[in-house]
Design an enzyme around this catalytic site. Structure first.
Site, PDB file in Angstrom:
ATOM      1  N   GLU A  41       0.873  -1.167   0.000  1.00 43.00           N
ATOM      2  CA  GLU A  41       0.000   0.000   0.000  1.00 43.00           C
ATOM      3  C   GLU A  41       0.916   1.225   0.000  1.00 43.00           C
ATOM      4  OE1 GLU A  41      -2.761  -0.053   3.252  1.00 43.00           O
ATOM      5  OE2 GLU A  41      -3.659   1.846   2.622  1.00 43.00           O
ATOM      6  N   ARG A 266       5.126 -12.783   9.837  1.00 41.27           N
ATOM      7  CA  ARG A 266       5.759 -11.475   9.688  1.00 41.27           C
ATOM      8  C   ARG A 266       7.150 -11.513  10.289  1.00 41.27           C
ATOM      9  NH1 ARG A 266       1.894  -7.377   8.782  1.00 41.27           N
ATOM     10  NH2 ARG A 266       3.272  -5.670   9.307  1.00 41.27           N
ATOM     11  N   LYS A 276       4.495   0.590   9.610  1.00 37.42           N
ATOM     12  CA  LYS A 276       4.548   1.897   8.950  1.00 37.42           C
ATOM     13  C   LYS A 276       3.939   2.983   9.836  1.00 37.42           C
ATOM     14  CE  LYS A 276       2.999   0.190   5.025  1.00 37.42           C
ATOM     15  NZ  LYS A 276       2.422   0.059   3.671  1.00 37.42           N
TER      16      LYS A 276
HETATM   17  P1  ATP Z   1       2.588  -2.102   8.079  1.00 36.70           P
HETATM   18  O1  ATP Z   1       1.905  -2.866   9.148  1.00 36.70           O
HETATM   19  O2  ATP Z   1       4.002  -1.797   8.365  1.00 36.70           O
HETATM   20  O3  ATP Z   1       1.830  -0.895   7.626  1.00 36.70           O
HETATM   21  P2  ATP Z   1       1.443  -3.504   5.947  1.00 36.70           P
HETATM   22  O4  ATP Z   1       1.262  -4.952   6.049  1.00 36.70           O
HETATM   23  O5  ATP Z   1       0.243  -2.677   6.171  1.00 36.70           O
HETATM   24  O6  ATP Z   1       2.642  -3.089   6.851  1.00 36.70           O
HETATM   25  P3  ATP Z   1       1.589  -3.357   3.107  1.00 36.70           P
HETATM   26  O7  ATP Z   1       2.098  -2.251   2.273  1.00 36.70           O
HETATM   27  O8  ATP Z   1       0.150  -3.642   3.091  1.00 36.70           O
HETATM   28  O9  ATP Z   1       2.079  -3.075   4.595  1.00 36.70           O
HETATM   29  O10 ATP Z   1       2.417  -4.680   2.859  1.00 36.70           O
HETATM   30  C1  ATP Z   1       2.772  -5.191   1.605  1.00 36.70           C
HETATM   31  C2  ATP Z   1       3.123  -6.631   1.804  1.00 36.70           C
HETATM   32  O11 ATP Z   1       4.221  -6.742   2.694  1.00 36.70           O
HETATM   33  C3  ATP Z   1       1.989  -7.427   2.397  1.00 36.70           C
HETATM   34  O12 ATP Z   1       1.816  -8.601   1.623  1.00 36.70           O
HETATM   35  C4  ATP Z   1       2.428  -7.748   3.781  1.00 36.70           C
HETATM   36  O13 ATP Z   1       1.972  -9.021   4.138  1.00 36.70           O
HETATM   37  C5  ATP Z   1       3.956  -7.695   3.677  1.00 36.70           C
HETATM   38  N1  ATP Z   1       4.554  -7.295   4.945  1.00 36.70           N
HETATM   39  C6  ATP Z   1       4.333  -6.170   5.642  1.00 36.70           C
HETATM   40  N2  ATP Z   1       5.006  -6.161   6.799  1.00 36.70           N
HETATM   41  C7  ATP Z   1       5.696  -7.322   6.853  1.00 36.70           C
HETATM   42  C8  ATP Z   1       6.575  -7.923   7.810  1.00 36.70           C
HETATM   43  N3  ATP Z   1       6.902  -7.304   8.955  1.00 36.70           N
HETATM   44  N4  ATP Z   1       7.104  -9.131   7.520  1.00 36.70           N
HETATM   45  C9  ATP Z   1       6.806  -9.738   6.367  1.00 36.70           C
HETATM   46  N5  ATP Z   1       5.982  -9.244   5.437  1.00 36.70           N
HETATM   47  C10 ATP Z   1       5.420  -8.046   5.662  1.00 36.70           C
HETATM   48 MG    MG Z   2      -1.537  -2.914   4.983  1.00 39.74          MG
END
Ligand code: ATP
Ligand code: MG
Length: 564
Positions: A41, A266, A276
Site C-alpha cells: 500500500e 511477519r 509503517k
Molecule cells: P505495516 O503494518 O508496516 O503498515 P502492511 O502490512 O500494512 O505493513 P503493506 O504495504 O500492506 O504493509 O504490505 C505489503 C506486503 O508486505 C503485504 O503482503 C504484507 O503481508 C507484507 N509485509 C508487511 N510487513 C511485513 C513484515 N513485517 N514481515 C513480512 N511481510 C510483511
Molecule cells: Mg496494509
C-alpha cells in the site's frame, strides 16, 4: 552471495511455500506457471519486514522462471501518496529485483465495479443503509452471532439501482455500503457480510475524481490477483482469517482462474519497530530525521546507513520462511552486513575524537610516505601512502593518563606502534589551566619503521593515526540501535514504544578527521575505519560546510552482546 547464486533454486533452502509450488507443478496445475506479486500500500516507506515479503515473492518468481508483479494496493486514497509509490519502486530495484508488470489496484476499479454488479445480480451482494453504529452492533462478537440487516432482502433491481447511484455520486459518504451476502452467523467474522464498496468523496492520486466509491481490500485483492493471473498469492499470517473470503469471491464469480493464498509469518526485528504507522509517528514527532534516517529500519534508512542489498537479502534468507512468528535479533542483521563489508571494504585511517601528538624529535618540515595496503588480505584493493610528520592526530581514547598494566595503548611511560608507521614513546602530556589535555609530546624511534624495523622492540599496542597537515576534516555520525529495549512495542503495558528510544542512538562528532584518500569518496561508498567499525559516505548530505559526512553502519564486533 553472487547474483547467479541468488537466482539458483538449488541453492535456496526449501520451505513450505516452495514445497506447495513444487507439488502444484508436479500435478500440472496453472499450466505449469508460477506467478506471484508484491502488493504494498503506497502509504509509507518499505521496511525490513517488507524486504522479507519481497524476497519471498520475487525470489520464487526468479527461481521458478515465473513472474512477479509489483502492484500498488491503492484502494484507500485518504492515506496514499505518489511519492511513496516512487520510493517503493526504488527500494524494490535497490534490493535487486525486477517486476514483470507494474499495476495499481486502481487500474481495475472499472472491472471491480462490473464484477460487483454480477454479485448483485446473483443475489450475492446487497446495498445496506444501516448507520455505522448499528452495523457494528449487528455484526455480533467472536462468541455471539451477528444479526441480519433489514436491507439484506432488498430486491436485485433495487440493489442495482442504489449501487449505480452510489457510483454516480448521489449519496454522501457513509450513507450506503455494498456488502457481500454470506453469513451473519459465521464463526469467521470476516464472513459476516463484509463490505465490498464504500462511498468516499475524495480525490485519488491515480484516478483523480473518476470515482467516489472505492473497493475494500479483501474484495480488491483476490480479484486483482485473478485479473493478473497470479498463481500463488503470498502474504503474512494476519490474512489467514481472510482466506475464506478471498476464496468466496473467486468461487462465486465467473472468473478464468483461481489464485491461491498462502501465509507466512511477519518478520519483526529486535530493537526496532516494523510498522509503517509507528515509523510514521517517529518521523512526524521528529524523533528521527525523516524516513531515511540511518537509524530507521526502512530500506531507505538502511541504504543510507550503509547496508548493501546483498546483506539484506542474505539476512532474509537466514531468517527463513515459516508460519512461526519470529522476532529476529538485531545481531543477525548486523553480522550479515559485517561479513559483507569485511570482504570488500578498504580499511582507512579516521579519527573521530582527535588528540594532537607532537613528535618532538621529528623535523618540522619533513614528511615521509608510509605505504599502506587498503586491505591486509586483499592486495587487489591496492594501497596508498600515508603521510608521517611531526604533528599527528590520534584518537583521544587511545591515551589514558591513569592506565593500568593491561592498557596497551599510549600512557605515561608507555610506547605504542602507529600502524604502518613508527613506534612512539610517551614524553609528556600538555594541559591547559583547567587541567584539560591539549596535546601529547612523544618521540619516535627511527629504527622501528614499519616493514623496516631493525630494533627488535616489541610493543603490544597498535593504534591508528593521521598526519595533521594532510588530514581532511569530517563529521562522523555514530548511529546505534534506535531502541534500547529489544521489543519496544510488545509487553510494556500502557507505556508507549517511544519511551524506549535509545538516547545514544545518534552521536555527532564534528571534529573528526579522515585520511586524504577519502576526499574523493563517492557518496554511498563504504569503508572500514581501522579499529572502529564500518562507515559510509552519506548520500544525502555528502558535505556539511567543508566537512565530509560519514555514517557508522556497524561496529567491528557485537558490542551489545557484551552490554546485555
Ligand atoms: P505495516 O503494518 O508496516 O503498515 P502492511 O502490512 O500494512 O505493513 P503493506 O504495504 O500492506 O504493509 O504490505 C505489503 C506486503 O508486505 C503485504 O503482503 C504484507 O503481508 C507484507 N509485509 C508487511 N510487513 C511485513 C513484515 N513485517 N514481515 C513480512 N511481510 C510483511
Ligand atoms: Mg496494509
Amino acid at each position: 552471495m553472487t547474483d547467479s547464486n541468488a537466482s539458483d533454486k538449488e541453492n535456496t533452502p526449501s520451505n513450505f511455500i516452495r514445497q506447495i509450488i513444487d507439488s502444484d507443478l508436479a500435478e500440472g496445475k496453472n499450466d505449469g506457471k508460477v506467478a506471484t506479486r508484491f502488493p504494498p500500500e503506497p502509504n509509507g516507506y518499505l521496511h525490513i519486514g517488507h524486504a522479507k515479503a519481497i524476497c519471498i515473492s520475487f525470489g520464487i518468481a526468479e527461481d521458478y522462471q515465473g513472474i512477479c508483479n509489483l502492484r500498488f494496493d491503492d484502494t484507500n486514497p485518504a492515506k496514499e501518496e505518489a511519492r511513496y509509490a516512487e520510493a517503493i519502486k526504488k527500494d524494490v530495484e535497490w534490493l535487486g529485483f525486477e517486476w514483470d508488470q507494474l499495476h495499481h489496484t486502481s487500474d481495475y476499479f472499472q472491472q471491480l465495479y462490473d464484477y460487483a454488479e454480477i454479485l448483485i445480480e446473483q443475489g450475492n451482494a446487497y446495498v445496506d443503509s444501516l448507520p455505522a453504529d448499528q452495523m457494528r452492533e449487528h455484526r455480533g462478537t467472536l462468541t455471539e452471532p451477528g444479526k441480519n440487516s433489514p436491507d439484506r432482502e432488498r430486491s436485485v433491481e433495487e440493489n442495482l439501482d442504489l449501487f449505480r447511484r452510489m457510483k454516480t455520486g448521489e449519496f454522501p459518504d457513509g450513507t450506503y455500503l455494498l456488502r457481500a451476502k454470506i453469513d451473519m452467523a459465521s464463526p469467521n467474522m470476516n464472513m459476516r457480510d463484509p463490505a465490498i464498496f464504500r462511498i468516499k468523496h475524495i480525490e485519488h492520486h491515480n484516478t483523480g475524481n473518476d470515482w467516489c466509491i472505492y473497493p475494500m481490500y479483501d474484495y480488491a485483492h483476490c480479484m486483482s490477483d485473478m485479473l493478473e493471473g497470479i498463481t500463488h498469492s503470498l502474504c503474512t499470517l494476519e490474512f489467514a482469517d481472510h482466506r475464506a473470503l478471498y476464496d468466496w469471491f473467486l468461487d462465486n464469480l465467473p472468473v478464468p482462474c483461481h489464485p491461491r493464498q498462502y501465509e507466512f509469518s511477519r518478520l519483526s526485528l529486535e530493537h526496532t519497530v516494523t510498522s509503517k504507522r509507528k515509523l510514521n509517528q517517529l518521523v512526524v514527532d521528529g524523533t528521527v530525521d525523516g524516513w531515511d534516517d540511518p537509524r530507521m529500519p526502512t530500506l531507505s534508512g538502511m541504504r543510507r546507513r550503509g547496508y548493501s542489498p546483498e546483506s539484506v537479502r542474505e539476512f532474509i534468507s537466514k531468517v527463513g520462511v515459516t508460519k512461526k512468528s519470529n522476532t529476529v535479533e538485531m545481531s543477525l542483521l548486523e553480522s550479515c552486513i559485517r561479513d559483507d563489508l569485511g570482504e570488500r571494504c578498504a580499511r582507512v585511517m579516521a579519527i573521530v575524537e582527535p588528540l594532537k601528538v607532537i613528535i618532538t624529535n621529528y623535523p618540522e618540515d619533513k614528511v615521509e610516505l608510509m605505504p599502506a595496503p587498503y586491505h591486509p588480505k586483499k592486495p587487489e584493493l591496492g594501497s596508498r601512502d600515508l603521510a608521517f610528520s611531526r604533528e599527528l592526530i590520534i584518537d583521544a581514547s587511545d591515551f589514558k593518563e591513569d592506565a593500568n598494566r593491561k592498557y596497551f595503548r599510549l600512557k605515561p611511560g608507555g610506547s605504542v606502534r602507529l600502524r604502518y608507521g613508527y613506534i612512539i614513546d610517551f614524553q609528556e602530556v600538555i594541559k591547559d589551566d583547567q587541567g584539560n589535555i591539549i596535546e601529547l609530546h612523544c618521540t619516535y624511534d627511527p629504527d622501528t619503521r614499519s616493514g623496516h624495523d631493525k630494533s627488535g622492540r616489541k610493543v603490544k599496542g597498535v593504534i591508528h593515526w593521521l598526519s595533521a597537515k594532510q588530514a581532511k576534516p569530517a563529521q562522523v555520525r555514530v548511529y546505534d540501535r534506535l531502541f534500547s529495549d529489544a521489543t519496544p512495542d510488545v509487553g510494556h503495558g500502557d507505556k508507549p514504544f517511544t519511551d524506549f528510544i535509545n538516547p545514544e542512538s545518534k552521536q555527532v562528532f564534528d571534529n573528526a578527521w579522515v585520511e586524504p584518500s577519502l576526499w574523493d569518496a563517492e557518496p554511498g561508498s563504504s569503508y572500514q575505519f581501522e579499529r572502529q567499525g564500518y562507515f559510509v559516505a552519506d548520500t544525502v548530505e555528502h558535505l556539511t560546510g567543508e566537512k565530509l559526512v560519514f555514517n557508522r553502519t556497524v561496529t567491528l564486533r557485537d558490542n551489545w552482546a557484551k552490554k546485555s
